[in-house]
Design a protein around this motif. Structure first.
Motif, PDB file in Angstrom:
ATOM      1  N   CYS A   1      13.990  -6.075  -7.958  1.00  0.00           N
ATOM      2  CA  CYS A   1      13.773  -6.138  -9.411  1.00  0.00           C
ATOM      3  C   CYS A   1      14.831  -6.942 -10.155  1.00  0.00           C
ATOM      4  O   CYS A   1      14.640  -7.255 -11.325  1.00  0.00           O
ATOM      5  CB  CYS A   1      13.759  -4.720 -10.005  1.00  0.00           C
ATOM      6  N   VAL A   2      15.941  -7.239  -9.529  1.00  0.00           N
ATOM      7  CA  VAL A   2      17.051  -7.886 -10.228  1.00  0.00           C
ATOM      8  C   VAL A   2      17.226  -9.318  -9.762  1.00  0.00           C
ATOM      9  O   VAL A   2      16.781  -9.702  -8.679  1.00  0.00           O
ATOM     10  CB  VAL A   2      18.376  -7.104 -10.050  1.00  0.00           C
ATOM     11  N   ILE A   3      17.887 -10.115 -10.581  1.00  0.00           N
ATOM     12  CA  ILE A   3      18.202 -11.503 -10.248  1.00  0.00           C
ATOM     13  C   ILE A   3      19.633 -11.557  -9.732  1.00  0.00           C
ATOM     14  O   ILE A   3      20.554 -11.084 -10.396  1.00  0.00           O
ATOM     15  CB  ILE A   3      18.044 -12.411 -11.483  1.00  0.00           C
ATOM     16  N   VAL A   4      19.801 -12.120  -8.539  1.00  0.00           N
ATOM     17  CA  VAL A   4      21.115 -12.180  -7.901  1.00  0.00           C
ATOM     18  C   VAL A   4      21.394 -13.618  -7.485  1.00  0.00           C
ATOM     19  O   VAL A   4      20.542 -14.266  -6.868  1.00  0.00           O
ATOM     20  CB  VAL A   4      21.170 -11.274  -6.651  1.00  0.00           C
ATOM     21  N   SER A   5      22.578 -14.099  -7.799  1.00  0.00           N
ATOM     22  CA  SER A   5      22.989 -15.431  -7.385  1.00  0.00           C
ATOM     23  C   SER A   5      23.102 -15.484  -5.862  1.00  0.00           C
ATOM     24  O   SER A   5      23.579 -14.534  -5.223  1.00  0.00           O
ATOM     25  CB  SER A   5      24.347 -15.774  -7.997  1.00  0.00           C
ATOM     26  N   SER A   6      22.693 -16.598  -5.274  1.00  0.00           N
ATOM     27  CA  SER A   6      22.806 -16.740  -3.822  1.00  0.00           C
ATOM     28  C   SER A   6      24.273 -16.731  -3.393  1.00  0.00           C
ATOM     29  O   SER A   6      24.577 -16.428  -2.237  1.00  0.00           O
ATOM     30  CB  SER A   6      22.128 -18.024  -3.365  1.00  0.00           C
ATOM     31  N   ALA A   7      25.186 -17.029  -4.302  1.00  0.00           N
ATOM     32  CA  ALA A   7      26.608 -17.015  -3.987  1.00  0.00           C
ATOM     33  C   ALA A   7      27.103 -15.614  -3.630  1.00  0.00           C
ATOM     34  O   ALA A   7      28.130 -15.460  -2.978  1.00  0.00           O
ATOM     35  CB  ALA A   7      27.415 -17.571  -5.157  1.00  0.00           C
ATOM     36  N   CYS A   8      26.378 -14.583  -4.035  1.00  0.00           N
ATOM     37  CA  CYS A   8      26.758 -13.209  -3.688  1.00  0.00           C
ATOM     38  C   CYS A   8      26.546 -12.895  -2.201  1.00  0.00           C
ATOM     39  O   CYS A   8      27.039 -11.917  -1.698  1.00  0.00           O
ATOM     40  CB  CYS A   8      25.954 -12.195  -4.525  1.00  0.00           C
ATOM     41  N   PHE A   9      25.804 -13.743  -1.515  1.00  0.00           N
ATOM     42  CA  PHE A   9      25.472 -13.483  -0.122  1.00  0.00           C
ATOM     43  C   PHE A   9      26.177 -14.438   0.838  1.00  0.00           C
ATOM     44  O   PHE A   9      25.860 -14.486   2.009  1.00  0.00           O
ATOM     45  CB  PHE A   9      23.955 -13.574   0.080  1.00  0.00           C
ATOM     46  N   GLN A  10      27.139 -15.182   0.342  1.00  0.00           N
ATOM     47  CA  GLN A  10      27.853 -16.138   1.201  1.00  0.00           C
ATOM     48  C   GLN A  10      29.104 -15.533   1.767  1.00  0.00           C
ATOM     49  O   GLN A  10      29.714 -14.694   1.276  1.00  0.00           O
ATOM     50  CB  GLN A  10      28.194 -17.402   0.419  1.00  0.00           C
TER      51      GLN A  10
ATOM     52  N   ALA B   1       7.242  -0.967  -7.346  1.00  0.00           N
ATOM     53  CA  ALA B   1       6.348  -0.152  -8.165  1.00  0.00           C
ATOM     54  C   ALA B   1       6.941   0.163  -9.530  1.00  0.00           C
ATOM     55  O   ALA B   1       6.235   0.195 -10.515  1.00  0.00           O
ATOM     56  CB  ALA B   1       6.000   1.133  -7.426  1.00  0.00           C
ATOM     57  N   ASN B   2       8.242   0.395  -9.607  1.00  0.00           N
ATOM     58  CA  ASN B   2       8.834   0.811 -10.868  1.00  0.00           C
ATOM     59  C   ASN B   2      10.249   0.261 -10.981  1.00  0.00           C
ATOM     60  O   ASN B   2      11.129   0.668 -10.245  1.00  0.00           O
ATOM     61  CB  ASN B   2       8.850   2.334 -10.948  1.00  0.00           C
ATOM     62  N   CYS B   3      10.448  -0.631 -11.904  1.00  0.00           N
ATOM     63  CA  CYS B   3      11.771  -1.234 -12.109  1.00  0.00           C
ATOM     64  C   CYS B   3      12.430  -0.718 -13.386  1.00  0.00           C
ATOM     65  O   CYS B   3      13.460  -1.244 -13.805  1.00  0.00           O
ATOM     66  CB  CYS B   3      11.648  -2.754 -12.174  1.00  0.00           C
ATOM     67  N   ASN B   4      11.853   0.297 -14.016  1.00  0.00           N
ATOM     68  CA  ASN B   4      12.341   0.763 -15.310  1.00  0.00           C
ATOM     69  C   ASN B   4      13.788   1.213 -15.296  1.00  0.00           C
ATOM     70  O   ASN B   4      14.518   0.986 -16.246  1.00  0.00           O
ATOM     71  CB  ASN B   4      11.458   1.901 -15.832  1.00  0.00           C
ATOM     72  N   SER B   5      14.256   1.866 -14.247  1.00  0.00           N
ATOM     73  CA  SER B   5      15.632   2.374 -14.230  1.00  0.00           C
ATOM     74  C   SER B   5      16.613   1.402 -13.581  1.00  0.00           C
ATOM     75  O   SER B   5      17.781   1.727 -13.414  1.00  0.00           O
ATOM     76  CB  SER B   5      15.680   3.720 -13.504  1.00  0.00           C
ATOM     77  N   CYS B   6      16.149   0.217 -13.244  1.00  0.00           N
ATOM     78  CA  CYS B   6      17.024  -0.783 -12.626  1.00  0.00           C
ATOM     79  C   CYS B   6      17.797  -1.553 -13.695  1.00  0.00           C
ATOM     80  O   CYS B   6      17.315  -1.702 -14.817  1.00  0.00           O
ATOM     81  CB  CYS B   6      16.189  -1.751 -11.798  1.00  0.00           C
ATOM     82  N   PRO B   7      18.997  -2.042 -13.351  1.00  0.00           N
ATOM     83  CA  PRO B   7      19.784  -2.801 -14.327  1.00  0.00           C
ATOM     84  C   PRO B   7      19.080  -4.088 -14.737  1.00  0.00           C
ATOM     85  O   PRO B   7      18.356  -4.689 -13.953  1.00  0.00           O
ATOM     86  CB  PRO B   7      21.087  -3.121 -13.586  1.00  0.00           C
ATOM     87  N   LYS B   8      19.283  -4.486 -15.961  1.00  0.00           N
ATOM     88  CA  LYS B   8      18.735  -5.741 -16.480  1.00  0.00           C
ATOM     89  C   LYS B   8      19.845  -6.771 -16.517  1.00  0.00           C
ATOM     90  O   LYS B   8      21.002  -6.454 -16.731  1.00  0.00           O
ATOM     91  CB  LYS B   8      18.185  -5.545 -17.903  1.00  0.00           C
ATOM     92  N   GLY B   9      19.506  -8.019 -16.342  1.00  0.00           N
ATOM     93  CA  GLY B   9      20.499  -9.082 -16.355  1.00  0.00           C
ATOM     94  C   GLY B   9      20.750  -9.604 -14.962  1.00  0.00           C
ATOM     95  O   GLY B   9      20.174  -9.129 -13.986  1.00  0.00           O
ATOM     96  N   GLY B  10      21.602 -10.602 -14.859  1.00  0.00           N
ATOM     97  CA  GLY B  10      21.868 -11.248 -13.588  1.00  0.00           C
ATOM     98  C   GLY B  10      23.162 -10.795 -12.941  1.00  0.00           C
ATOM     99  O   GLY B  10      24.100 -10.376 -13.618  1.00  0.00           O
ATOM    100  N   PHE B  11      23.200 -10.894 -11.627  1.00  0.00           N
ATOM    101  CA  PHE B  11      24.382 -10.568 -10.837  1.00  0.00           C
ATOM    102  C   PHE B  11      24.918 -11.855 -10.230  1.00  0.00           C
ATOM    103  O   PHE B  11      24.159 -12.636  -9.650  1.00  0.00           O
ATOM    104  CB  PHE B  11      24.022  -9.599  -9.703  1.00  0.00           C
ATOM    105  N   GLY B  12      26.225 -12.072 -10.344  1.00  0.00           N
ATOM    106  CA  GLY B  12      26.811 -13.277  -9.776  1.00  0.00           C
ATOM    107  C   GLY B  12      28.310 -13.183  -9.688  1.00  0.00           C
ATOM    108  O   GLY B  12      28.931 -12.269 -10.247  1.00  0.00           O
ATOM    109  N   PRO B  13      28.931 -14.129  -8.968  1.00  0.00           N
ATOM    110  CA  PRO B  13      30.379 -14.112  -8.804  1.00  0.00           C
ATOM    111  C   PRO B  13      31.098 -14.272 -10.139  1.00  0.00           C
ATOM    112  O   PRO B  13      30.727 -15.107 -10.947  1.00  0.00           O
ATOM    113  CB  PRO B  13      30.648 -15.294  -7.870  1.00  0.00           C
ATOM    114  N   GLY B  14      32.058 -13.428 -10.378  1.00  0.00           N
ATOM    115  CA  GLY B  14      32.835 -13.503 -11.605  1.00  0.00           C
ATOM    116  C   GLY B  14      32.293 -12.661 -12.744  1.00  0.00           C
ATOM    117  O   GLY B  14      32.953 -12.511 -13.767  1.00  0.00           O
TER     118      GLY B  14
END
Length: 60
Positions: A51-60, A14-27
């Motif tokens: 709301c965020v983009i996360v690399s699948s490598a974060c879940f391995q 419903a509301n992604c305004n206070s969520c971080p922007k950008g991608g999450f990934g290893p390194g």
């Protein structure tokens, strides 16, 4: 397909305004991501997880 388009099809947070922007990934920024996987585990609430983009490598 972008998250925006997926949200239109299947519903989105419903509301992604206070969520971080950008991608999450290893390194983090050293590897070209805005945040590291550890940042994702520590900072993202259940509401923001859709709301965020996360690399699948974060879940391995």
């Amino acid at each position: 397909m972008t998250r925006k388009h997926l949200g239109m099809i299947n519903g989105a947070a419903a509301n992604c305004n206070s969520c971080p922007k950008g991608g999450f990934g290893p390194g983090g920024s050293a590897a070209g991501y805005t945040y590291s996987c550890e940042d994702y585990y520590e900072l993202v609430t259940a509401r923001c997880s859709t709301c965020v983009i996360v690399s699948s490598a974060c879940f391995q």
